[in-house]
Write a protein that holds these residues in place. Structure first.
Motif: not given
Length: 127
Positions: A91-111
């Motif tokens: 999650l820490d590695l994905i979050e900087p490139t996430a299209p969106a985040t909120d208090a409950n979720f990190v949206l992983a981009p299409a890889c």
């Protein structure tokens, strides 16, 4: 990031970005050595995926808390498991490139498969 984004606990670049994202239930297994439950989420190529920030607060197995979480990186084009990562490190590695985040979720981009391989290469926990 604006003040209201910070108050909501994240950033969101596009209101519709969450709509067609996959929200998958984890799979659970038991550790062969000590029997503790392990929760696993799947991240595959070409699909944006909602990853919960605190799965240990959302899921239990037979009333038992789950503290061991992993993220499986899977290539559907190669039909292969690329790596297994510690969930929270991933999650820490994905979050900087996430299209969106909120208090409950990190949206992983299409890889792409190359993106998943790169994620595994940046991880200290990759197996």
């Amino acid at each position: 990031m604006g003040l209201f984004d910070r108050l909501r606990g994240g950033r969101q670049k596009d209101q519709d970005v969450w709509e067609d994202a996959a929200r998958l239930a984890p799979r659970f297994y038991r550790d062969e050595d000590d029997g503790h439950p392990i929760g696993m989420f799947l991240l595959r190529e070409d699909r944006r995926t909602m990853l919960p920030r605190h799965p240990q607060m959302m899921y239990q197995v037979s009333g038992e808390d789950v503290f061991d979480w992993r993220l499986l990186l899977v290539s559907t084009s190669a039909n292969d498991l690329l790596a297994t990562l510690d969930y929270f490190e991933a999650l820490d590695l994905i979050e900087p490139t996430a299209p969106a985040t909120d208090a409950n979720f990190v949206l992983a981009p299409a890889c792409t498969t190359a993106d998943l391989i790169d994620l595994a290469a940046r991880s200290r926990s990759a197996q």
